[in-house]
Design a protein around this motif. Structure first.
Motif, PDB file in Angstrom:
ATOM      1  N   UNK A  95       0.832  -1.208   0.000  1.00  0.00           N
ATOM      2  CA  UNK A  95       0.000   0.000   0.000  1.00  0.00           C
ATOM      3  C   UNK A  95       0.867   1.259   0.000  1.00  0.00           C
ATOM      4  N   UNK A  96       1.847   1.307   0.914  1.00  0.00           N
ATOM      5  CA  UNK A  96       2.692   2.503   1.023  1.00  0.00           C
ATOM      6  C   UNK A  96       3.528   2.729  -0.219  1.00  0.00           C
ATOM      7  N   UNK A 113      -6.404   6.467  -0.680  1.00  0.00           N
ATOM      8  CA  UNK A 113      -6.796   5.056  -0.499  1.00  0.00           C
ATOM      9  C   UNK A 113      -7.599   4.506  -1.678  1.00  0.00           C
ATOM     10  N   UNK A 114      -8.648   5.218  -2.150  1.00  0.00           N
ATOM     11  CA  UNK A 114      -9.391   4.670  -3.299  1.00  0.00           C
ATOM     12  C   UNK A 114      -8.526   4.528  -4.554  1.00  0.00           C
ATOM     13  N   UNK A 115      -7.616   5.488  -4.761  1.00  0.00           N
ATOM     14  CA  UNK A 115      -6.778   5.405  -5.960  1.00  0.00           C
ATOM     15  C   UNK A 115      -5.792   4.257  -5.877  1.00  0.00           C
ATOM     16  N   UNK A 116      -5.241   4.011  -4.697  1.00  0.00           N
ATOM     17  CA  UNK A 116      -4.323   2.884  -4.511  1.00  0.00           C
ATOM     18  C   UNK A 116      -5.079   1.580  -4.744  1.00  0.00           C
ATOM     19  N   UNK A 117      -6.291   1.512  -4.192  1.00  0.00           N
ATOM     20  CA  UNK A 117      -7.126   0.319  -4.334  1.00  0.00           C
ATOM     21  C   UNK A 117      -7.392   0.038  -5.819  1.00  0.00           C
ATOM     22  N   UNK A 118      -7.724   1.102  -6.528  1.00  0.00           N
ATOM     23  CA  UNK A 118      -8.031   0.985  -7.955  1.00  0.00           C
ATOM     24  C   UNK A 118      -6.799   0.496  -8.731  1.00  0.00           C
ATOM     25  N   UNK A 119      -5.648   1.081  -8.403  1.00  0.00           N
ATOM     26  CA  UNK A 119      -4.415   0.697  -9.110  1.00  0.00           C
ATOM     27  C   UNK A 119      -4.045  -0.749  -8.833  1.00  0.00           C
ATOM     28  N   UNK A 120      -4.222  -1.180  -7.579  1.00  0.00           N
ATOM     29  CA  UNK A 120      -3.888  -2.561  -7.238  1.00  0.00           C
ATOM     30  C   UNK A 120      -4.855  -3.539  -7.901  1.00  0.00           C
ATOM     31  N   UNK A 127      -5.909  -7.080  -2.079  1.00  0.00           N
ATOM     32  CA  UNK A 127      -5.743  -7.952  -0.913  1.00  0.00           C
ATOM     33  C   UNK A 127      -4.305  -8.089  -0.471  1.00  0.00           C
ATOM     34  N   UNK A 128      -3.372  -7.521  -1.236  1.00  0.00           N
ATOM     35  CA  UNK A 128      -1.955  -7.624  -0.876  1.00  0.00           C
ATOM     36  C   UNK A 128      -1.446  -6.343  -0.202  1.00  0.00           C
ATOM     37  N   UNK A 129      -2.363  -5.412   0.123  1.00  0.00           N
ATOM     38  CA  UNK A 129      -1.969  -4.088   0.619  1.00  0.00           C
ATOM     39  C   UNK A 129      -0.964  -4.132   1.765  1.00  0.00           C
ATOM     40  N   UNK A 130      -1.157  -5.064   2.718  1.00  0.00           N
ATOM     41  CA  UNK A 130      -0.346  -5.051   3.937  1.00  0.00           C
ATOM     42  C   UNK A 130       0.953  -5.829   3.796  1.00  0.00           C
ATOM     43  N   UNK A 131       1.158  -6.485   2.656  1.00  0.00           N
ATOM     44  CA  UNK A 131       2.373  -7.293   2.496  1.00  0.00           C
ATOM     45  C   UNK A 131       3.605  -6.408   2.333  1.00  0.00           C
ATOM     46  N   UNK A 132       4.727  -6.981   2.759  1.00  0.00           N
ATOM     47  CA  UNK A 132       6.013  -6.327   2.522  1.00  0.00           C
ATOM     48  C   UNK A 132       6.617  -6.934   1.250  1.00  0.00           C
ATOM     49  N   UNK A 133       7.447  -6.174   0.535  1.00  0.00           N
ATOM     50  CA  UNK A 133       7.998  -6.704  -0.726  1.00  0.00           C
ATOM     51  C   UNK A 133       8.689  -8.055  -0.606  1.00  0.00           C
ATOM     52  N   UNK A 134       9.346  -8.321   0.552  1.00  0.00           N
ATOM     53  CA  UNK A 134      10.042  -9.609   0.652  1.00  0.00           C
ATOM     54  C   UNK A 134       9.078 -10.780   0.832  1.00  0.00           C
ATOM     55  N   UNK A 135       7.777 -10.481   0.939  1.00  0.00           N
ATOM     56  CA  UNK A 135       6.783 -11.562   0.993  1.00  0.00           C
ATOM     57  C   UNK A 135       6.121 -11.767  -0.362  1.00  0.00           C
ATOM     58  N   UNK A 146       4.295  -1.589 -11.319  1.00  0.00           N
ATOM     59  CA  UNK A 146       3.353  -1.103 -12.330  1.00  0.00           C
ATOM     60  C   UNK A 146       2.259  -0.241 -11.697  1.00  0.00           C
ATOM     61  N   UNK A 147       1.675  -0.762 -10.610  1.00  0.00           N
ATOM     62  CA  UNK A 147       0.602  -0.034  -9.932  1.00  0.00           C
ATOM     63  C   UNK A 147       1.117   1.300  -9.408  1.00  0.00           C
ATOM     64  N   UNK A 148       2.334   1.289  -8.871  1.00  0.00           N
ATOM     65  CA  UNK A 148       2.927   2.489  -8.295  1.00  0.00           C
ATOM     66  C   UNK A 148       3.108   3.573  -9.348  1.00  0.00           C
ATOM     67  N   UNK A 149       3.442   3.152 -10.576  1.00  0.00           N
ATOM     68  CA  UNK A 149       3.628   4.118 -11.658  1.00  0.00           C
ATOM     69  C   UNK A 149       2.276   4.562 -12.223  1.00  0.00           C
TER      70      UNK A 149
END
Lengths: 363, 289
Positions: A95-96, A113-120, A127-135, A146-149
């Motif tokens: 998410x961050x 929050x809505x825009x992040x949700x939409x991008x994801x 459903x992966x919002x709380x994961x850390x990259x190493x997971x 991709x979503x971040x861009x």
């Protein structure tokens, strides 16, 4: 010209003594999937980094959306990039990571929050919002990138070798997904790749680069069937290349003397060199027809011995030595179910082709 | 029992052994054991006698904590300990910031004479401490540093000396961590709209966190432990714990000195272990990014 979202005008980039990009002129149209294709060190990544603003051109200028980008820093450009290593921030959650670009742009809190949700959702990571990259797996990390861009709603999305770190199966799936994504969001995609299959299968148009120069800009089909020169012909797909000399160049046809193939009568080609000049004659392996019996009148045919057969499932590559010396590569489509190969090593065959399928390459 | 001992030591085995199996050979164990004895026996003796109920450090009488009680009530020892802690804390803050900035400068920028600067930074690490101490003393005398300042400003020259020798250690640790930094993370932050400053705070500093903590702890221990350089820069009213212990030992080695030294050893060991663990944790976390 007016629908060009990116206009690269006479851009040269030098690093000390080395010229990475030399006098490139290129227009990229709004909404297209554009690929910069070339071998490593051809300047394609440098060109992409100049679009993103990480490098400044030594000469020339770049317009994005009609605005001159000279001196504009990366954080003020209407483009976003997906990096080769994905560059997902390791200490932030998914998410961050996606929200970061919105936060630094002071987007209202309620909107983030809505825009992040939409991008994801767009990259199928809901459903992966709380994961850390190493997971996350490599493919999932790339989706985060991709979503971040995309969450920034850029005018152009830049992708630097986005699929090179993925395994073959995943890469194919991502190729299709990237095209689907591009069509959904309607943003211009500019992708850098050294993989011709990637470029051919995804892009609307491709610029083939070699040692800092753009050699040809065309649709995948034009590049493959009508390459502008030896480099493009050789770099894209497989090619049988023969050396020859022009004997006659007339309105009725082109007559060429080719080493090992003898005299060939080809259709007229006004781009062919003048009589007496050297010329390259090329033909794609899949345009060579192999037969055991003598081919019909009118086709060009030579006899040859099979030296090797490489089996790839859908196709087999047959390597022949022609009677007069040159080696020839032909593709045979395995369209019938059989336990034995159609052609075997040591066999003598006829290789035939239509004169129209020969490419005449100057220089 | 005897059979178990011989097999434990590796006697009676003829089969070839792998390169990592040498630890099972008795002579290897002996060498490792002796090394530890040489390294740690004096410290163990020091700590043991700090709990010995006798004025002399020769024979063991019985267990006591009296020397610790006595040390706590020794006003001059407490003042020295207070000075040491104050100096160590201020030094930690200053040298961590300075060391980090130095590392960032060397990592981020190209400038003329950069290799010279880089070498000069490492000088305080390799230069003999005694030289550094004498140099510091001469320097402060030469510029006429006042020595009648009120506490804690009176500690300033010691702090300056400590920062001078401990910030290069911080710089080395931070640089090692920066070497593994993926520059694309920095590019990505800027690409997403972050300024240079926000990129530093949001991306680079969090990445450096384990190294920052490790560097801070190292500089804390270096400062707390230092005797030689402090000896040359301390005045009569700015005695630190190591200098105080030294002056106590000059008269006689009392168990009180042992007790004070043990406290110093414990603080040092704990911070060093913490520093190493944080650095290792950082390396593990960094490899996945």
């Amino acid at each position: 010209m007016s629908d060009a979202i990116i206009s690269i005008q006479g851009v040269t980039k030098r690093f000390g003594e080395v010229t990475a990009v030399e006098r490139v002129d290129l227009d990229i149209r709004a909404g297209e999937f554009f690929a910069l294709l070339g071998p490593s060190g051809c300047g394609k990544t440098t060109l992409l980094r100049m679009l993103a603003g990480f490098e400044q051109p030594s000469e020339g200028r770049i317009l994005i959306g009609g605005q001159d980008m000279t001196g504009v820093q990366p954080n003020h450009r209407p483009v976003n990039m997906v990096f080769q290593s994905y560059a997902v921030f390791p200490h932030m959650t998914v998410f961050d990571n996606v929200a970061y670009g919105l936060k630094v742009a002071h987007t209202p809190r309620g909107e983030i929050a809505p825009r992040v949700k939409e991008a994801l959702a767009m990259v199928q990571l809901s459903g992966y919002e709380a994961r850390k990259p190493d997971q996350l797996s490599g493919g999932q990390r790339q989706r985060v990138a991709l979503a971040r861009a995309l969450v920034k709603r850029p005018k152009v999305l830049l992708l630097d070798e986005p699929l090179s770190a993925l395994d073959a199966k995943l890469r194919e799936a991502m190729q299709i997904e990237l095209v689907r994504l591009q069509q959904t969001v309607g943003i211009t995609f500019v992708i850098v790749t050294h993989d011709q299959d990637e470029a051919l299968s995804m892009a609307d148009r491709i610029a083939v680069m070699e040692s800092g120069h753009v050699r040809q800009v065309a649709s995948p089909q034009t590049l493959y069937e009508f390459p502008s020169g030896r480099f493009v012909a050789d770099f894209i797909g497989k090619m049988n290349l023969f050396e020859g000399k022009v004997v006659a160049r007339e309105a009725a046809g082109l007559s060429v003397e080719v080493e090992g193939l003898g005299r060939l009568e080809l259709p007229a080609d006004e781009r062919a060199p003048a009589p007496g000049r050297a010329v390259g004659i090329a033909v794609r392996p899949e345009k060579v027809e192999l037969t055991r019996s003598a081919p019909p009148e009118g086709s060009v045919a030579r006899r040859g011995t099979v030296t090797q057969v490489a089996y790839y499932g859908d196709v087999s590559y047959v390597f022949l030595d022609l009677e007069d010396g040159p080696a020839l590569n032909a593709n045979v489509i395995n369209d019938e179910r059989a336990a034995e190969p159609h052609f075997v090593k040591g066999e003598t065959l006829w290789a035939a082709w239509n004169p129209r399928d020969f490419l005449v390459l100057g220089e | 029992m005897a059979g178990r001992l011989t097999s434990l030591l590796g006697f009676g085995r003829d089969e070839p052994i792998g390169p990592l199996d040498y630890g099972r050979r008795w002579w290897m164990r002996l060498i490792v054991g002796l090394t530890f004895v040489f390294l740690y026996a004096p410290i163990v003796v020091l700590i043991a006698y700090s709990f010995n109920d006798s004025r002399r450090n020769i024979v063991w009488v019985r267990f006591t904590t009296d020397w610790y009680v006595k040390a706590i009530h020794d006003q001059s020892l407490l003042v020295a300990f207070g000075n040491s802690l104050t100096i160590a804390i201020i030094n930690t803050l200053l040298s961590t910031v300075l060391g980090t900035l130095t590392a960032l400068l060397l990592w981020r920028f190209r400038f003329p004479l950069r290799p010279v600067y880089e070498g000069a930074i490492a000088l305080p690490i390799v230069i003999p401490e005694i030289c550094m101490g004498v140099a510091m003393m001469a320097f402060f005398a030469w510029i006429g540093w006042p020595n009648d300042l009120p506490w804690p400003i009176s500690l300033s020259n010691i702090v300056i000396a400590h920062v001078a020798f401990s910030f290069p250690f911080v710089a080395v640790i931070i640089r090692a961590r920066l070497a593994g930094f993926n520059r694309e993370l920095e590019d990505a932050a800027k690409d997403l709209g972050a300024t240079e400053w926000r990129t530093l705070l949001d991306i680079i500093v969090p990445y450096l966190k384990p190294a920052l903590v490790a560097g801070a702890l190292i500089s804390f221990t270096l400062s707390l432990d230092d005797f030689v350089i402090t000896f040359f820069t301390a005045g009569p009213d700015t005695i630190t714990l190591p200098v105080k212990i030294f002056s106590m030992v000059r008269f006689s080695v009392t168990p009180e000195v042992n007790a004070a030294s043990t406290v110093l050893v414990v603080i040092t060991v704990v911070t060093t272990v913490l520093a190493l663990r944080l650095q290792n944790a950082g390396q593990k976390a960094g490899s996945s990014g």
